[in-house]
Motif scaffolding. Structure first.
Motif, PDB file in Angstrom:
ATOM      1  N   LYS A  16     -47.009  -2.277  60.200  1.00  0.00           N
ATOM      2  CA  LYS A  16     -46.249  -1.528  59.184  1.00  0.00           C
ATOM      3  C   LYS A  16     -44.891  -1.099  59.707  1.00  0.00           C
ATOM      4  CE  LYS A  16     -47.383   0.215  55.636  1.00  0.00           C
ATOM      5  NZ  LYS A  16     -47.093  -0.138  54.221  1.00  0.00           N
ATOM      6  N   GLU A  17     -44.797  -0.835  61.005  1.00  0.00           N
ATOM      7  CA  GLU A  17     -43.510  -0.465  61.592  1.00  0.00           C
ATOM      8  C   GLU A  17     -42.500  -1.597  61.499  1.00  0.00           C
ATOM      9  OE1 GLU A  17     -44.338   0.662  65.558  1.00  0.00           O
ATOM     10  OE2 GLU A  17     -45.371   2.523  65.038  1.00  0.00           O
ATOM     11  N   MET A  18     -42.997  -2.827  61.503  1.00  0.00           N
ATOM     12  CA  MET A  18     -42.113  -3.996  61.524  1.00  0.00           C
ATOM     13  C   MET A  18     -41.975  -4.635  60.143  1.00  0.00           C
ATOM     14  SD  MET A  18     -43.706  -5.542  65.048  1.00  0.00           S
ATOM     15  CE  MET A  18     -42.371  -6.663  65.423  1.00  0.00           C
ATOM     16  N   VAL A  19     -43.069  -4.600  59.371  1.00  0.00           N
ATOM     17  CA  VAL A  19     -43.056  -5.162  58.004  1.00  0.00           C
ATOM     18  C   VAL A  19     -43.675  -4.105  57.090  1.00  0.00           C
ATOM     19  CG1 VAL A  19     -43.685  -7.136  56.564  1.00  0.00           C
ATOM     20  CG2 VAL A  19     -43.446  -7.447  59.039  1.00  0.00           C
ATOM     21  N   PRO A  20     -42.884  -3.201  56.548  1.00  0.00           N
ATOM     22  CA  PRO A  20     -43.413  -2.029  55.837  1.00  0.00           C
ATOM     23  C   PRO A  20     -44.367  -2.350  54.693  1.00  0.00           C
ATOM     24  CG  PRO A  20     -41.064  -1.772  56.277  1.00  0.00           C
ATOM     25  CD  PRO A  20     -41.412  -3.169  56.647  1.00  0.00           C
ATOM     26  N   ASP A  21     -44.121  -3.440  53.959  1.00  0.00           N
ATOM     27  CA  ASP A  21     -44.925  -3.688  52.757  1.00  0.00           C
ATOM     28  C   ASP A  21     -45.700  -5.006  52.831  1.00  0.00           C
ATOM     29  OD1 ASP A  21     -43.937  -1.351  51.458  1.00  0.00           O
ATOM     30  OD2 ASP A  21     -42.067  -2.432  51.059  1.00  0.00           O
ATOM     31  N   GLY A  22     -46.023  -5.448  54.035  1.00  0.00           N
ATOM     32  CA  GLY A  22     -46.624  -6.774  54.140  1.00  0.00           C
ATOM     33  C   GLY A  22     -48.125  -6.801  54.333  1.00  0.00           C
ATOM     34  N   VAL A  23     -48.745  -5.637  54.580  1.00  0.00           N
ATOM     35  CA  VAL A  23     -50.170  -5.630  54.934  1.00  0.00           C
ATOM     36  C   VAL A  23     -50.933  -4.674  54.025  1.00  0.00           C
ATOM     37  CG1 VAL A  23     -51.850  -5.277  56.771  1.00  0.00           C
ATOM     38  CG2 VAL A  23     -49.565  -6.099  57.334  1.00  0.00           C
ATOM     39  N   GLU A  24     -52.102  -5.120  53.568  1.00  0.00           N
ATOM     40  CA  GLU A  24     -53.018  -4.275  52.803  1.00  0.00           C
ATOM     41  C   GLU A  24     -54.317  -4.138  53.588  1.00  0.00           C
ATOM     42  OE1 GLU A  24     -53.547  -6.061  49.021  1.00  0.00           O
ATOM     43  OE2 GLU A  24     -51.456  -5.813  48.401  1.00  0.00           O
ATOM     44  N   ILE A  25     -54.890  -2.953  53.568  1.00  0.00           N
ATOM     45  CA  ILE A  25     -56.126  -2.707  54.317  1.00  0.00           C
ATOM     46  C   ILE A  25     -57.236  -2.259  53.383  1.00  0.00           C
ATOM     47  CG2 ILE A  25     -55.482  -0.317  54.852  1.00  0.00           C
ATOM     48  CD1 ILE A  25     -56.913  -0.688  57.567  1.00  0.00           C
ATOM     49  N   THR A  29     -51.432 -11.595  53.925  1.00  0.00           N
ATOM     50  CA  THR A  29     -50.856 -12.623  53.065  1.00  0.00           C
ATOM     51  C   THR A  29     -49.428 -12.278  52.656  1.00  0.00           C
ATOM     52  OG1 THR A  29     -53.075 -13.077  52.208  1.00  0.00           O
ATOM     53  CG2 THR A  29     -51.214 -13.958  50.960  1.00  0.00           C
ATOM     54  N   GLY A  30     -49.177 -10.994  52.415  1.00  0.00           N
ATOM     55  CA  GLY A  30     -47.858 -10.569  51.961  1.00  0.00           C
ATOM     56  C   GLY A  30     -46.747 -10.848  52.954  1.00  0.00           C
ATOM     57  N   ILE A  31     -47.046 -10.828  54.249  1.00  0.00           N
ATOM     58  CA  ILE A  31     -45.959 -11.008  55.211  1.00  0.00           C
ATOM     59  C   ILE A  31     -45.469 -12.460  55.238  1.00  0.00           C
ATOM     60  CG2 ILE A  31     -46.955  -9.181  56.638  1.00  0.00           C
ATOM     61  CD1 ILE A  31     -47.617 -11.273  58.719  1.00  0.00           C
ATOM     62  N   THR A  32     -46.294 -13.385  54.731  1.00  0.00           N
ATOM     63  CA  THR A  32     -45.859 -14.786  54.690  1.00  0.00           C
ATOM     64  C   THR A  32     -44.846 -15.039  53.586  1.00  0.00           C
ATOM     65  OG1 THR A  32     -47.657 -15.474  53.198  1.00  0.00           O
ATOM     66  CG2 THR A  32     -48.106 -15.511  55.569  1.00  0.00           C
ATOM     67  N   GLU A  33     -44.650 -14.037  52.744  1.00  0.00           N
ATOM     68  CA  GLU A  33     -43.709 -14.166  51.614  1.00  0.00           C
ATOM     69  C   GLU A  33     -42.458 -13.328  51.826  1.00  0.00           C
ATOM     70  OE1 GLU A  33     -46.206 -12.827  48.500  1.00  0.00           O
ATOM     71  OE2 GLU A  33     -47.532 -14.585  48.543  1.00  0.00           O
TER      72      GLU A  33
END
Length: 316
Positions: free
Chosen positions: A63-72, A91-95
Motif C-alpha cells: 500500500k505504501e508503494m501502490v495505494p489502490d492496487g491491493v484488496e484484502i 490484480t489491481g496493480i497489474t492495471e
C-alpha cells in the motif's frame, strides 16, 4: 500457535532500518508468494496466507508503494482446524503504472490472460539484502516443523527458477539445502537441526533460534539419559542371566558331590554366589577375604562351570 507461526510473527515485528533490505524482503515475498488463480471466470493475481501478521505486513508494504492496487479479505476454513485464510488480491496493480513498476522492480512480468508469470534474475549484492530476501521467501512459502517432534524446514516454490535462486542464496551462507518435486511444486528443504538453526540465524529469527536450541539441548539430554539407562539395563540383564547360570551349575555340583568337597577357593565363591545371586562378579570379589578382582572371580566361576559340565557328561 505452531512453531512456524511464532517464527513468522517474530519476523513481521522486525524493523528493516535499511530501505534496500526492506525492498528485498518484499521482493522475496512477492516473487515466491504471488500466484495466478481463476475466480469467477477471471484470472486474479493473489497472495494467500494463513498468518494474519504476514497478511498485514504484505498489505501495508505494498500500500505504501501502490495505494489502490491491493484488496484484502479473509475466510474461515475447516482444513485441519477451524481458522482464517487471508487472501490479498493484487490484480489491481497489474492495471496501474505504479503497480507494473513494482512488479518489474522485483523481476516479475505478469500476463493474467495467459495465466503466466515470467521471472528475471534478481542479482542481490549486499549480504544484508540476501538475508532479507531469504526472510521474505520464508514468510511467503516457508514452514518449520515443531522441533520437539522432528527437525524439518521447507519452502514450496511454484517456479523452478525461483527455487534454484533460493538454494544458491542459502548456499551463500554455507547452508546445505536439498530439493524434491512434490506435485507441481519444487520443495527446498533441510532436515538437520544445525542447518535449521543456522537458517534462523540468517533470517534474524533469533528468539526462535534460542527456543530451538533449548529444545535441542533438552532432547540431547533425554537421549543421553535413555542411552545410559538402556546400557545399564542391558548390563543388569546380562549380569542376572549369568548369575542364574552360575547358580544352576553350583546347585548341580552340590547335588552330585556337595559343595563342601570343592577346593577352598571354589567352595568359598560358590557359597557367596548362592547367598548373593543378584551380585556382580566385582561385588562378589569384594566380599572375599582377601578381596579378589573381577577376572579372578570369573576364573573361579569358569572352573565351577567346567566341574559341572564334567559331572553332567559322566552322568550320561
Amino acid at each position: 500457535m505452531s512453531f512456524s507461526s511464532d517464527i513468522k510473527d517474530e519476523l513481521c515485528r522486525l524493523h528493516n532500518e535499511k530501505p534496500c533490505c526492506a525492498f528485498h524482503e518484499l521482493a522475496g515475498i512477492l516473487r515466491t508468494g504471488l500466484i495466478i488463480r481463476e475466480i469467477g471466470k477471471k484470472n486474479h493475481l493473489l497472495f494467500i496466507t494463513e498468518h494474519a501478521s504476514v497478511s498485514r505486513t504484505v498489505y501495508s508494504r505494498v500500500k505504501e508503494m501502490v495505494p489502490d492496487g491491493v484488496e484484502i479479505s479473509g475466510e474461515k476454513t475447516t482444513r485441519f482446524k477451524r481458522h482464517m485464510v487471508y487472501r490479498l488480491d493484487f490484480t489491481g496493480i497489474t492495471e496501474r503504472d505504479d503497480g507494473i513498476r513494482l512488479l518489474d522492480s522485483v523481476g516479475m512480468n505478469v500476463n493474467l490472460p495467459q495465466q503466466k508469470v515470467e521471472y528475471t534474475k534478481l542479482d542481490i549484492k549486499n549480504k544484508c539484502c540476501i538475508r532479507a530476501y531469504l526472510r521474505g521467501g520464508f514468510l511467503a512459502v516457508g514452514s518449520v516443523s515443531n522441533p520437539d517432534k522432528s527437525y524439518h524446514i521447507e519452502l514450496s516454490f511454484i517456479n523452478g527458477l525461483i527455487a534454484d535462486e533460493f538454494m544458491s542464496y542459502m548456499e551463500f551462507f554455507e547452508l546445505k539445502p536439498r530439493i524434491i518435486q512434490r506435485k507441481n511444486y519444487d520443495i527446498v528443504y533441510m532436515k538437520e537441526g544445525q542447518d535449521i538453526v543456522d537458517f534462523l540465524n540468517v533470517i534474524n529469527a533469533h528468539n526462535a533460534l534460542l527456543e530451538m536450541e533449548n529444545i535441542r539441548i533438552l532432547k540431547d539430554m533425554r537421549n543421553q539419559v535413555n542411552r545410559i539407562v538402556n546400557c545399564e539395563t542391558a548390563n543388569l540383564e546380562k549380569t542376572v542371566n549369568a548369575s542364574l547360570k552360575q547358580v544352576s551349575y553350583i546347585k548341580y555340583i552340590d547335588e552330585r558331590i556337595g559343595i563342601e568337597n570343592l577346593p577352598e577357593g571354589l567352595k568359598e565363591i560358590a557359597r557367596l554366589r548362592m547367598e548373593n545371586p543378584e551380585a556382580s562378579l566385582s561385588e562378589l570379589g569384594k566380599m572375599l577375604k582377601p578381596e579378589l578382582g573381577k577376572s579372578g572371580v570369573n576364573h573361579r566361576m569358569r572352573k565351577l562351570q567346567q566341574i559341572a559340565t564334567d559331572l553332567m557328561e559322566k552322568g550320561k
